[in-house]
Design an enzyme around this catalytic site. Sequence first.
Site, PDB file in Angstrom:
ATOM      1  N   MET A   1     -16.723  21.061   2.596  1.00  0.00           N
ATOM      2  CA  MET A   1     -17.961  20.288   2.653  1.00  0.00           C
ATOM      3  C   MET A   1     -18.748  20.547   3.929  1.00  0.00           C
ATOM      4  SD  MET A   1     -18.744  18.749  -0.012  1.00  0.00           S
ATOM      5  CE  MET A   1     -20.111  17.933   0.781  1.00  0.00           C
ATOM      6  N   ARG A  24     -10.538  23.294  13.287  1.00  0.00           N
ATOM      7  CA  ARG A  24      -9.169  23.431  13.785  1.00  0.00           C
ATOM      8  C   ARG A  24      -9.081  24.608  14.758  1.00  0.00           C
ATOM      9  NH1 ARG A  24      -8.546  23.638   8.356  1.00  0.00           N
ATOM     10  NH2 ARG A  24      -7.856  25.810   8.585  1.00  0.00           N
ATOM     11  N   GLY A  87     -16.429  10.495   4.636  1.00  0.00           N
ATOM     12  CA  GLY A  87     -16.368  10.656   3.192  1.00  0.00           C
ATOM     13  C   GLY A  87     -15.016  11.145   2.716  1.00  0.00           C
ATOM     14  N   HIS A 144     -11.772  16.853 -12.500  1.00  0.00           N
ATOM     15  CA  HIS A 144     -12.056  17.608 -11.280  1.00  0.00           C
ATOM     16  C   HIS A 144     -11.432  19.000 -11.374  1.00  0.00           C
ATOM     17  CE1 HIS A 144     -13.082  13.694  -9.421  1.00  0.00           C
ATOM     18  NE2 HIS A 144     -13.797  14.415  -8.595  1.00  0.00           N
ATOM     19  N   HIS A 145     -11.742  19.817 -10.377  1.00  0.00           N
ATOM     20  CA  HIS A 145     -11.210  21.176 -10.322  1.00  0.00           C
ATOM     21  C   HIS A 145      -9.688  21.170 -10.172  1.00  0.00           C
ATOM     22  CE1 HIS A 145     -10.624  20.799  -5.936  1.00  0.00           C
ATOM     23  NE2 HIS A 145     -11.779  20.147  -5.943  1.00  0.00           N
ATOM     24  N   LYS A 148      -7.772  20.037  -6.837  1.00  0.00           N
ATOM     25  CA  LYS A 148      -7.894  18.697  -6.245  1.00  0.00           C
ATOM     26  C   LYS A 148      -6.522  18.036  -6.186  1.00  0.00           C
ATOM     27  CE  LYS A 148     -10.522  14.386  -6.375  1.00  0.00           C
ATOM     28  NZ  LYS A 148     -10.833  14.484  -4.933  1.00  0.00           N
TER      29      LYS A 148
END
Length: 255
Positions: A1, A24, A87, A144-145, A148
């Site tokens: 995202m 990271r 989120g 969903h994909h 997930k």
Amino acid sequence: MGREIMRAIAASEPSLQLAGVWVRPDSPLLDRPMTEFAGPAASEVTASCDLSAVLAAADVAIDFSLPAAVPNILQEAVKARKALVCGVSGLDQDTLTLMQSAARTVPLFYDRNMSIGVALLRRMVEQSGQVLGEGFSATISDLHHAEKRDAPSGTALMLGETLAAARGQDFKSVMRYDSEQAAVARNSDDIVFDVRREGLHPGAHTVVLAGPDENLSFSHTVTDRRVFAVGALRAAKWLHERPPGLYSMQDLLQG
């Protein structure tokens, strides 16, 4: 995202500017300029693993990381006195408690789905639950994909929790979900989850309320993950200069 958010900032009006990017230490983006994603306006912004420095440069931070990273991000946001939009779904109760504590010091915006359409869907589900009560059985479909991790999704759980609260039910008592997708025995007042993980689908949720003489169905389908970035930016603009507190998309809808 993160990349979607940077692209959305680049496509937005000049009032939004990318101030920093936290990654990271082993990220391939570390120390790279962000012009590839955020355009020429971000020519002086490089990805950093120094969270405190990234927060210091920002007015509002946006977090779409992983549940394990959220406690540290909350603590650093409080230290820096910076507003935070989060989120990340799948947060445990300890993290949610920490978020409530942090919201006494800084403005925090948390929602498991940043789509304005899902916020409207949640409102319609709540109103339907209040009006129809327990006379309508409920099924929540969650697509969903294949990659997930959480099932049911945070959005599906949010819709179920909203419906249960509107009907005066204890959600844990009426939730029915079988991770093996076997047929689930149900009572008329249960909330059953139908979960599928396949392909590259960015997300679709349908709530069906079935009564003895009529059915009511609400659906929301994501066609582009950009919708979550746009929603997060809308939340960030709304949150800026708000007083400390814990806010959500429902607060944003109310203005």
